[in-house]
Scaffold this motif. Structure first.
Motif, mmCIF file in Angstrom:
data_model
loop_
_atom_site.group_PDB
_atom_site.id
_atom_site.type_symbol
_atom_site.label_atom_id
_atom_site.label_comp_id
_atom_site.label_asym_id
_atom_site.label_seq_id
_atom_site.Cartn_x
_atom_site.Cartn_y
_atom_site.Cartn_z
ATOM 1 N N ASP B 49 27.206 -21.940 -16.449
ATOM 2 C CA ASP B 49 27.626 -21.026 -15.393
ATOM 3 C C ASP B 49 26.861 -19.711 -15.575
ATOM 4 N N GLN B 50 27.139 -18.818 -14.698
ATOM 5 C CA GLN B 50 26.504 -17.508 -14.826
ATOM 6 C C GLN B 50 26.943 -16.862 -16.139
ATOM 7 N N ILE B 51 25.961 -16.368 -16.857
ATOM 8 C CA ILE B 51 26.249 -15.827 -18.188
ATOM 9 C C ILE B 51 26.797 -14.414 -18.047
ATOM 10 N N SER B 52 27.907 -14.166 -18.698
ATOM 11 C CA SER B 52 28.460 -12.811 -18.644
ATOM 12 C C SER B 52 28.238 -12.026 -19.930
ATOM 13 N N HIS B 53 27.923 -12.729 -21.009
ATOM 14 C CA HIS B 53 27.656 -12.003 -22.239
ATOM 15 C C HIS B 53 26.680 -12.815 -23.073
ATOM 16 N N MET B 67 30.553 -17.294 -21.009
ATOM 17 C CA MET B 67 30.863 -17.316 -19.585
ATOM 18 C C MET B 67 32.353 -17.076 -19.470
ATOM 19 N N TYR B 68 32.693 -15.815 -19.333
ATOM 20 C CA TYR B 68 34.103 -15.425 -19.420
ATOM 21 C C TYR B 68 34.949 -16.070 -18.338
ATOM 22 N N LYS B 69 34.352 -16.220 -17.160
ATOM 23 C CA LYS B 69 35.147 -16.763 -16.063
ATOM 24 C C LYS B 69 35.625 -18.171 -16.373
ATOM 25 N N ARG B 70 34.774 -18.933 -17.022
ATOM 26 C CA ARG B 70 35.134 -20.316 -17.321
ATOM 27 C C ARG B 70 35.720 -20.476 -18.714
ATOM 28 N N GLY B 71 35.769 -19.364 -19.449
ATOM 29 C CA GLY B 71 36.308 -19.451 -20.800
ATOM 30 C C GLY B 71 35.434 -20.260 -21.728
#
Lengths: 668, 458
Positions: B49-53, B67-71
């Motif tokens: 997924d889109q990388i958040s960190h 990917m914080y959104k997907r945990g």
């Protein structure tokens, strides 16, 4: 008195009143009783007489009148003069007593008038003061009223202020209450908030717990790690079991790291401490150093002994502290601080003393600033005068001695001897001068010869130039005519070579001539009769060249230059330089510039094979040939330039170049 | 100064490996690893997924992509491109993920700060740390990687747990004297832990590694307190920036205040040099203002800027904060020591366009950089006393004790520098735009770039 009588008929009642009033006033209190009695007795008759007729006395009533007047006079205290009738029944009066009485009366009257006037004046004064008083009074009354009004106003404001204060106080009270209330509210809110927050937090915690529990209970499927293959530890070791030993080792590690840190910090502190100690020590030493040398200088001072004792003690302390510095801090600290404090105090005292001294000295200086210079000045003047005097005396003594010597020990023999000496010296000097002159003459001769030669060459060159010009003009003419380009080119080529028609032969001859050195020079330098027609006279040439010496000095300088040049280049080269140099393939010239006169400023002009290839070197730096030579020759006659490029550089043919710019052209 | 070409990136995720060899950037769900020197792509990884960190492991061998959104957390190996690792936090959610200092464990903070999950890549083991506190800076590893301090909240009280990172053994657990702990930070030598309270109370506590309270510092009461705390690299100073627009410096021996730096709007200090950025629009003739020009070039709008030295007194622009809003924009929010601990750079939030540089030897103001717009980010060169800053425009600004210079980033399309990072060698700067990045190789700065030319300031 006349007035009086005239007024009486006008208003008797008035007059009566006035009389009574006057009598009232004038009468002394002692007489008043008499008067009262008299009046009581008098009115009847008087009134009746006034009412009856206008006259007081009638023929009939003379005696009564007399008696009445006498009584009156008596009552007035004029008893001495008693009016008597000259005759018992006669109407005549004895004049003397009557007149006396009248006089007395008049006197009384006048006196009364005077007093009346005074009294009137007084009354006026009194009335004016009274007015003044009244006015004053009224003013004061106004003031009083005003102040009373003010007072009441102030009272009013005071009352208002009181009211205000009261209201403000009540306000304050309410505000205070409000504040208290608000504070209470805030406190309650805060407590409530904190309570709520805590409750919420607890709830949240509980929720979290619950959530965690739920998640754990649900055995979240997704919660997983998916690794392709497990990694090794970054340190390469295997992981340990969690044991008490491990925990102990952790503790130990922690403490060692802590210890290490403390050690590091302690070390740094120690270093710092040592540094500070060093500084302190240095300071102390310097202090001691500063303070101790003062001792001998002010040995005479009264304080000296005390100071000495002080410094002794201080030195001791210093030594002590030095020892103790290395001891443990605990013991040393107190002593150290004490000694430092002591020294610091001393230093401060010393500084203060110095300050005061300095200020004193300055004050003294300021006060003496004008005196001292004058004194010194005067001293100096005195000294100088003395010196001058001494010198004068000395000179005088010398003069005297000389005179004496001349006078006493001067005989003919010695004089002759001396004279001889002088003449001999003179002769010697003259000889020297003569030699010098001869030399100059020789030089001059040589120069003249040179110039003659140069003139001959100039003539020759002039001729050549004329020829050249003719050929050039011819060429020009030919160029102007519509001939073919080729022709022009060839002609210009010939021109660029700057050829003299006779060049090849001359070159040929030069190769031969080169073998002959100074002997050929003579033949070349001698003016040829054929050319002499064109050659200008030497003096003319000199004049044109501005080389005719105005005086012997200028000639001398000229000669000096020649000498200089000759010192640089030996005669042989110079002879060569004067020689006409022509070479076919390669010709190198060196030109000594007269201005500098140094061999380093020699221009080497080199002509390479081919007619237009030139190279010249000035101070070992190659120039583009034409440029360089142009640089050198430009101000001169263009002929020189041309000839140089031609390879026929010759000072004889380019005479302008020789004295001015090229000191000697030599073939290298 | 050489600028590289512009690369794409997203979320400003761009990091150089700790060894300085590689540059990892995230573009949407792709992770690109490049060689720093050549900028050639070495590896390309695709995430779920889109990388958040994104973060490098300490040994530069692995890269973590969260990917914080997907945990989800995905780990990639640089040496073995085939190797993969995926950590799924499941329904509990994920808000933060980080490497442990050894590079073999991953610490995930779950949503609501329910717990911290420690995943081991060596053994696949998972362990939980309960009650982590949600605060400004709740976790800090000591510089040597031995210990981890974690702020906890239990029973409405703040605690600090010190773990040994080696095996996650709880070494110390102690209650702190804070109302609401806001952050903690190890001293660089790893022996002192600074703990500070939330902004409602000015309180800084210093704990030893073994949990002893070394000192408590409070400058004032009844007003908003600490805003930022930073240790000097030498562990000698602790700089505390607060809402009263002051920085207080504590020493490491007595833990007392030794200096106080005030950010006053009128600079009267004659020893401080005030650099003011002056913008100079290039003169454009009226005929040049054609539509064509405007459409093609952002160059038209690119203004030249240079620094001018203002003689004191200088009035610094101040923005009055809104008192009704929470977290008012006032006070010292950013503090940074230079690598040699010689200088301290600060930023006061109500003077957003100004960076202050303080001399830590003289304990005085050294330089003031007044920019034309608000300063976004500043960072010290890790090798030399040199400060780079950006203000969200197309320029890069550098300060050194020798002077100050502004450099136009010569890229097409108006590259606006939002953030910057120094490469660990101190030679290269990574400039981050909104969705682009650019490397700036400034090896010549030491030589004859304008920084040296600007020597007149000394």
């Amino acid at each position: 008195m006349g007035e009086w009588w005239t007024t009486v008929p006008v208003g008797t009642s008035m007059g009566n009143y006035e009389i009574s009033s006057i009598s009232h006033v004038t009468m002394s209190p002692s007489r008043q009783n008499n008067l009262v009695s008299m009046q009581s007795s008098l009115p009847l008759s008087l009134r009746s007489s006034y009412n009856g007729i206008s006259a007081f006395c009638t023929e009939d009533t003379i005696p009564q009148c007399i008696s009445y007047i006498n009584q009156e006079l008596d009552s007035l205290g004029l008893s001495s003069t008693c009016i008597e009738a000259s005759s018992l029944e006669g109407a005549d009066l004895k004049a003397v007593p009557a007149l006396n009485a009248m006089y007395e009366l008049m006197q009384i009257h006048r006196r009364n008038m005077c007093t009346l006037e005074e009294l009137e004046k007084e009354q006026l004064k009194k009335s004016s003061t009274l007015d003044h008083m009244q006015m004053n009074n009224s003013r004061l009354k106004d003031q009083l009223e005003l102040s009373i009004r003010e007072k009441s106003g102030l009272h009013e404001t005071e009352r208002q202020l009181h009211l205000k204060i009261k209201t403000l106080q009540s306000c304050l009270k309410t505000e205070k209450d409000e504040v208290q209330k608000l504070q209470n509210i805030i406190a309650s809110r805060a407590s409530q908030y904190s309570h709520d927050a805590k409750r919420k937090e607890r709830e949240a915690a509980k929720l979290k717990e619950r959530l965690g529990q739920l998640l754990v209970d649900r055995k979240d499927r997704k919660l997983a790690i998916d690794v392709l293959n497990c990694l090794g530890r970054s340190d390469g070791k295997r992981s340990h079991w969690k044991t008490t030993k491990a925990t102990a080792s952790h503790e130990g590690e922690m403490y060692t790291s802590l210890l290490k840190d403390y050690e590091v910090s302690q070390r740094s502190l120690m270093l710092e401490n040592a540094e500070l100690k060093k500084v302190l020590q240095q300071m102390k030493e310097e202090m001691i150093h500063i303070l101790s040398p003062r001792r001998p200088t002010r040995g005479a001072n009264a304080v000296a002994s005390q100071e000495q004792a002080d410094s002794d003690g201080e030195e001791k302390a210093g030594d002590f502290s030095r020892e103790t510095l290395d001891q443990s801090c605990e013991h040393a600290r107190e002593q150290l601080t004490n000694s430092i404090r002591q020294q610091w105090r001393k230093l401060r005292n010393h500084m203060e003393k110095l300050d005061s001294q300095a200020s004193q000295v300055q004050n003294q200086l300021e006060s003496n600033k004008e005196v001292i210079p004058r004194e010194t000045h005067e001293d100096e003047m005195e000294r100088m005068r003395h010196e001058v005097q001494q010198c004068k005396e000395f000179i005088h003594a010398q003069q005297q001695l000389l005179q004496q010597q001349l006078n006493t020990s001067f005989d003919d023999e010695t004089a002759a001897l001396l004279n001889d000496c002088y003449t001999l010296e003179e002769k010697e000097r003259l000889k020297e001068e003569w030699r010098l002159f001869e030399e100059q003459k020789r030089n001059f001769e040589r120069e003249r010869m040179n110039f003659t030669e140069a003139a001959i060459r100039l003539g020759r060159e002039k001729k050549a130039f004329e020829e050249d010009r003719a050929s050039w003009l011819k060429n020009q003419f030919l160029n102007m005519t519509p001939f073919s380009d080729h022709r022009r080119c060839s002609s210009s080529d010939g021109q660029s070579a700057l050829s003299i028609k006779s060049e090849p032969e001359m070159r040929m001859s030069s190769t031969k001539a080169r073998l002959v050195t100074s002997s050929t020079h003579a033949t070349f330098s001698t003016p040829k009769p054929t050319q002499s027609a064109t050659v200008p006279s030497t003096t003319e040439l000199y004049r044109t060249l501005r080389l005719i010496p105005d005086s012997s000095s200028s000639r001398h300088s000229n000669r000096g230059r020649w000498q200089e040049s000759s010192s640089i280049e030996d005669g042989d080269i110079r002879v060569k330089s004067r020689n006409r140099v022509r070479c076919g393939d390669l010709s190198i010239f060196s030109l000594g510039l007269p201005g500098s006169g140094r061999p380093s400023t020699v221009l080497h002009a080199e002509r390479l094979a081919g007619p237009s290839a030139h190279r010249c070197v000035l101070q070992h730096q190659p120039f583009q040939a034409t440029e360089g030579l142009l640089l050198l020759v430009k101000p001169l006659h263009s002929l020189a330039f041309i000839l140089m490029l031609q390879g026929k550089v010759d000072l004889n043919t380019a005479p302008h170049a020789k004295p001015l710019y090229c000191h000697g052209i030599s073939r290298v | 100064m050489n600028f590289s070409e512009v690369f794409k990136q997203s979320n400003q995720l761009c990091k150089v490996s700790p060894d300085g060899k590689y540059l990892a950037t995230c573009v949407q769900y792709r992770l690109v690893v490049r060689d720093v020197s050549t900028l050639q792509i070495l590896q390309l990884y695709t995430c779920l997924d889109q990388i958040s960190h994104m973060d490098w492991s300490s040994d530069s061998l692995f890269i973590l992509c969260a990917m914080y959104k997907r945990g989800l957390v995905q780990v990639w190996s640089l040496e073995q491109p085939d190797w993969h690792c995926k950590i799924d936090e499941g329904s509990i959610g994920l808000v933060s993920s980080r490497w442990s200092p050894d590079g073999r464990h991953i610490l995930n903070t779950t949503e609501f700060h329910l717990r911290v999950t420690v995943w081991s890549l060596c053994t696949k083991a998972v362990s939980y740390i309960k009650y982590p506190k949600a605060c400004q800076k709740g976790i800090d590893f000591s510089r040597d990687g031995c210990y981890m301090a974690l702020a906890e909240r239990r029973d409405c009280k703040d605690y600090v747990s010190v773990f040994v990172c080696d095996d996650w053994h709880l070494l110390r657990h102690f209650e702190t004297e804070t109302q609401d702990l806001a952050g903690l930070e190890w001293s660089p030598n790893g022996c002192v832990l600074a703990v500070w309270d939330s902004c409602l109370e000015y309180k800084v506590l210093l704990y030893s590694l073994d949990g002893r309270l070394l000192s408590t510092y409070s400058a004032y009461e009844w007003s908003l307190g600490v805003k930022s705390v930073t240790w000097s690299p030498s562990s000698q100073f602790l700089a505390i920036g607060s809402y009263d627009e002051k920085v207080r410096i504590l020493n490491h021996i007595t833990w007392k205040k030794i200096a106080q730096f005030e950010h006053i709007a009128t600079i009267n200090n004659t020893k401080a040099v005030v650099y003011k950025e002056v913008e100079k629009r290039p003169a454009v003739g009226s005929d040049d203002l054609s539509l064509h020009n405007i459409t093609i070039g952002t160059t038209l709008f690119n203004t030249q800027s240079k620094y001018e030295i203002c003689p004191p007194p200088v009035q610094v622009p101040v923005v009055k904060p809104d008192p009704d809003r929470a977290n008012p924009k006032i006070g010292v929010s950013t503090l940074a020591f230079s690598s040699d601990s010689r200088y301290l750079a600060t930023k006061n939030d109500n003077m957003a366009s100004v960076v202050w540089v303080w001399d830590m030897q003289k304990m005085s103001l050294l330089a003031v950089l007044e920019q034309t717009s608000a300063v976004r980010c500043f960072q010290w060169d890790p090798r030399r006393p040199r400060l780079a800053l950006c203000t969200g425009n197309t320029k890069l600004y550098l300060w050194s004790p020798a002077g100050c210079v502004s450099v136009q980033v010569p890229t097409e399309g108006g590259f606006q520098v939002q953030s910057l990072n120094w490469h660990c060698c101190g030679e290269t700067l990574i400039l981050l735009g909104k969705d682009q990045l650019c490397l700036c190789d400034d090896e010549k700065i030491g030589g004859n770039t304008p920084l040296q030319i600007l020597n007149f300031t000394c």
